[in-house]
Design a protein around this motif. Sequence first.
Motif: not given
Length: 363
Positions: A329-334, A338-342, A317-325, A357-361
């Motif tokens: 820098x943010x300290x958590x997925x949440x 919030x900061x728009x990096x996900x 369906x989609x991939x929820x992606x955030x770069x490692x860096x 990555x977290x894959x939705x299927x």
Amino acid sequence: MRLGIVGLPNVGKSTLFNAITRAGAAVANYPFCTIEPNVGVVAVPDKRLDALAAMYHPEKYTPALIEFVDIAGLVKGASKGEGLGNKFLANIREVDAVVHVVRCFDDPNVIHVEGRTDPARDIETINLELILSDLEYMERRLDKTRKMIKGGDKKYHAQLVVEEQIYDQLAQGLSARTLSFSEDELPYLRDLFLLSLKPVLYVANIAEDALSGPESPYVEAVRKIASAEQAEVVQISARIEEEIAMLDADERQEFLQDLGLEESGLDKIIHAGYHLLGLMSFLTAGTTEVRAWTIKRGTKAPQAAGKIHSDFERGFIRAEVVSFNDLMACGSHAAAREKGHLRSEGKEYVMQDGDVVLFRFNV
């Protein structure tokens, strides 16, 4: 990724294999000590995975893996069966890339099969045996393709052009990997399994006391050959690597610092191998597991999901992606969300090295 370690006898192949796998392959000062290929699997060191483990404290930690195959020493005439050469050449066909260990040191206590150290000659010996083996194979292949055309099957004309190009290159004593092919021609290469077409990483095995000094003429000779082939070169001391392998993580880091090295030879070989084969890693992270997954550069999100499970690709369906860096820098997925990096990415998204990555299927 499966890397085959090749070279002349007594150049340090098995010493290197022992160091990077700690598998205890036999090492001795005589030719053909290794007859059956030794196989060892080693974890790919990845500081990003360590950082994710510190963040999530997962139940399971799974790094990417590389398989190293210690193939017995080849000698002049291997393509004609010398030194059990045909058997060893068959082992090379099964690997993704070749790690060609070249002796770049003088030591009267270590026998050289040719009598003296000469990296250019040693490389030529190995490459020529691979070329001769490929040449014999391509003669049979060309006969088969021409018979198909003669039988009226015109679809083989384009394939014949590629095969004749390869044969002519081999007949000149040049490796097939030095040729350039168009995107349309690449499919014709996939079932050839040519030895001289495999990507090569040259490992210049130097003396223990040469790590901190200027580069030797022996290493310069290896670099010159590699440059002409657009191949990679890594300079290591197999003996030093053997010592490093016996240390724990803290001792290893201190030892490397004392030697003025930023990373071990294993790290260098792995990074060069990834680059040579066009590979990269994406990461998955959570309290259950943190894991690195190896994919080809240019892989799109659904195919990357398929590395985890075929259902993930089929029902993507989609991939929820955030770069490692950004995640660090943010300290958590949440916080990253919030900061728009996900980001939410679709089927055309091309994966980037270090994507978490977290894959939705839905299947």
